[in-house]
Design a protein around this motif. Structure first.
Motif, PDB file in Angstrom:
ATOM      1  N   ALA A   1      -9.879   8.745   3.966  1.00 16.34           N
ATOM      2  CA  ALA A   1      -9.529   7.613   4.828  1.00 16.34           C
ATOM      3  C   ALA A   1      -8.158   7.071   4.446  1.00 16.34           C
ATOM      4  O   ALA A   1      -7.370   6.653   5.301  1.00 16.34           O
ATOM      5  CB  ALA A   1     -10.591   6.513   4.709  1.00 16.34           C
ATOM      6  N   GLY A   2      -7.860   7.083   3.139  1.00 17.91           N
ATOM      7  CA  GLY A   2      -6.577   6.586   2.672  1.00 17.91           C
ATOM      8  C   GLY A   2      -5.411   7.415   3.175  1.00 17.91           C
ATOM      9  O   GLY A   2      -4.350   6.870   3.506  1.00 17.91           O
ATOM     10  N   ARG A   3      -5.597   8.747   3.263  1.00 17.58           N
ATOM     11  CA  ARG A   3      -4.525   9.603   3.772  1.00 17.58           C
ATOM     12  C   ARG A   3      -4.207   9.269   5.228  1.00 17.58           C
ATOM     13  O   ARG A   3      -3.042   9.198   5.624  1.00 17.58           O
ATOM     14  CB  ARG A   3      -4.912  11.079   3.641  1.00 17.58           C
ATOM     15  N   HIS A   4      -5.259   9.058   6.006  1.00  8.07           N
ATOM     16  CA  HIS A   4      -5.048   8.696   7.408  1.00  8.07           C
ATOM     17  C   HIS A   4      -4.398   7.319   7.503  1.00  8.07           C
ATOM     18  O   HIS A   4      -3.447   7.121   8.279  1.00  8.07           O
ATOM     19  CB  HIS A   4      -6.381   8.710   8.161  1.00  8.07           C
ATOM     20  N   ALA A   5      -4.880   6.375   6.703  1.00  9.38           N
ATOM     21  CA  ALA A   5      -4.321   5.014   6.726  1.00  9.38           C
ATOM     22  C   ALA A   5      -2.860   5.021   6.290  1.00  9.38           C
ATOM     23  O   ALA A   5      -2.032   4.291   6.838  1.00  9.38           O
ATOM     24  CB  ALA A   5      -5.141   4.091   5.819  1.00  9.38           C
ATOM     25  N   PHE A   6      -2.529   5.863   5.308  1.00  6.72           N
ATOM     26  CA  PHE A   6      -1.149   5.916   4.814  1.00  6.72           C
ATOM     27  C   PHE A   6      -0.200   6.409   5.904  1.00  6.72           C
ATOM     28  O   PHE A   6       0.878   5.835   6.108  1.00  6.72           O
ATOM     29  CB  PHE A   6      -1.079   6.837   3.595  1.00  6.72           C
ATOM     30  N   GLU A   7      -0.594   7.469   6.617  1.00  3.52           N
ATOM     31  CA  GLU A   7       0.261   7.988   7.686  1.00  3.52           C
ATOM     32  C   GLU A   7       0.504   6.930   8.761  1.00  3.52           C
ATOM     33  O   GLU A   7       1.635   6.747   9.219  1.00  3.52           O
ATOM     34  CB  GLU A   7      -0.390   9.220   8.313  1.00  3.52           C
TER      35      GLU A   7
ATOM     36  N   PHE B   1       0.838  -1.205   0.000  1.00  6.58           N
ATOM     37  CA  PHE B   1       0.000   0.000   0.000  1.00  6.58           C
ATOM     38  C   PHE B   1       0.872   1.255   0.000  1.00  6.58           C
ATOM     39  O   PHE B   1       0.636   2.201  -0.773  1.00  6.58           O
ATOM     40  CB  PHE B   1      -0.917  -0.023   1.228  1.00  6.58           C
ATOM     41  N   ILE B   2       1.905   1.274   0.832  1.00  6.96           N
ATOM     42  CA  ILE B   2       2.831   2.409   0.875  1.00  6.96           C
ATOM     43  C   ILE B   2       3.511   2.584  -0.479  1.00  6.96           C
ATOM     44  O   ILE B   2       3.666   3.703  -0.980  1.00  6.96           O
ATOM     45  CB  ILE B   2       3.883   2.196   1.988  1.00  6.96           C
ATOM     46  N   SER B   3       3.906   1.497  -1.084  1.00  8.65           N
ATOM     47  CA  SER B   3       4.574   1.555  -2.386  1.00  8.65           C
ATOM     48  C   SER B   3       3.655   2.114  -3.469  1.00  8.65           C
ATOM     49  O   SER B   3       4.074   2.915  -4.309  1.00  8.65           O
ATOM     50  CB  SER B   3       5.064   0.163  -2.791  1.00  8.65           C
ATOM     51  N   VAL B   4       2.395   1.721  -3.443  1.00 11.94           N
ATOM     52  CA  VAL B   4       1.422   2.226  -4.418  1.00 11.94           C
ATOM     53  C   VAL B   4       1.275   3.745  -4.280  1.00 11.94           C
ATOM     54  O   VAL B   4       1.233   4.473  -5.276  1.00 11.94           O
ATOM     55  CB  VAL B   4       0.061   1.522  -4.241  1.00 11.94           C
TER      56      VAL B   4
END
Length: 298
Positions: free
Chosen positions: A62-68, A11-14
């Protein structure tokens, strides 16, 4: 809810690549398999994390929060693994090495090969960045070791000499400056230059020197790599100022004329090894620092 570390890493790589296809290539996994991993992660979270389009992906709120949080968790897991590995009697683990382009093309391949032969259980994660970013990565503890052309050591870092890498002038065959044995900066800036990427240490140095001389640089074309710069010079699009390491790697043919840049700031250019000042370091990190310092002394 079960979330595995590998899915977080993908996910981080994407997010970093901005594309599932590019992230798949970088991680040596089929794009379809990576897409399924992301879909499973979204199902576990109960919310979509990415907005998909033909041009790539974007994060949802939600993705921004999950990414952090994913970056934080991923870093903690890696740190735990590195610390546990360092407790063994062997030198093992992962070392994050950030380095600028001239150190990579001119010095690191042979030195890392020697290090690998001595410490086969250590994995080097090498990231190429401009010198300023190398220093920032060390300060932020994103890099265990950095190599840059920065002339100063910021507070909080330790630095050692790595290699001398003076600047020189590359000329296409038949250029009028080829009649001189050595060139001053004043000689060079009278002609169009093939420039290297904006923001790098060399770009900043040349702009500062041009400002001091109150003479604007004449840029014929700007490129993002030393090999592209040398090809443009060889084709006659301009002349260039490059580190000796880059000239040796990419301008060793008979298609160039090479001349020293006879300026104190050019002849004294050097590369430094940086690391964050700590009371103790992982064995693998210290081993790499010691190897790079010894290579500089030898």
């Amino acid at each position: 809810m079960r979330v595995d570390p590998y899915s977080l890493e993908l996910f981080i790589s994407v997010v970093h690549e901005g594309s599932i296809a590019r992230a798949a290539g970088r991680n040596h996994i089929a794009a379809s398999a990576l897409s399924r991993r992301i879909a499973d992660l979204e199902a576990a979270m109960g919310l979509p994390l990415l907005i998909r389009s033909p041009s790539g992906v974007e994060l949802t709120e939600a993705g921004r929060h999950a990414f952090e949080r994913a970056v934080s968790v991923h870093d903690q897991l890696r740190s735990m693994a590195r610390e546990v590995q360092s407790l063994s009697g062997e030198v093992a683990g992962v070392v994050r090495l950030y380095a600028n382009a001239s150190s990579i093309v001119g010095f690191l391949p042979e030195r890392l090969k020697a290090f690998q032969a001595r410490y086969p259980l250590v994995q080097i994660e090498l990231t190429e960045e401009i010198s300023d970013e190398v220093v920032r990565a060390c300060i932020d503890d994103r890099a265990d070791v950095g190599i840059s052309a920065s002339s100063e050591t910021p507070n909080g870092l330790e630095s050692w000499h790595f290699a001398d890498d003076p600047l020189m002038v590359l000329l296409p065959l038949g250029h009028e400056l080829a009649a001189l044995d050595a060139l001053t900066f004043h000689d060079v800036i009278r002609f169009p230059l093939v420039a290297l990427q904006a923001g790098g240490s060399l770009d900043q140095t040349l702009k500062e020197r041009a400002d001091a001389a109150r003479t604007p640089l004449q840029l014929s074309v700007t490129v993002n790599s030393f090999d592209a710069q040398c090809r443009m010079i060889e084709a006659g699009l301009g002349i260039g100022i490059v580190p000796t390491s880059a000239a040796s790697a990419f301008a060793g043919s008979l298609g160039f004329v090479r001349r020293p840049l006879d300026e104190t700031w050019a002849t004294r250019r050097r590369l430094l090894v940086h690391t964050l000042r700590k009371s103790s370091r992982l064995k693998a990190v210290q081993a790499l620092i010691d190897t790079l310092r010894c290579a500089a002394i030898d």
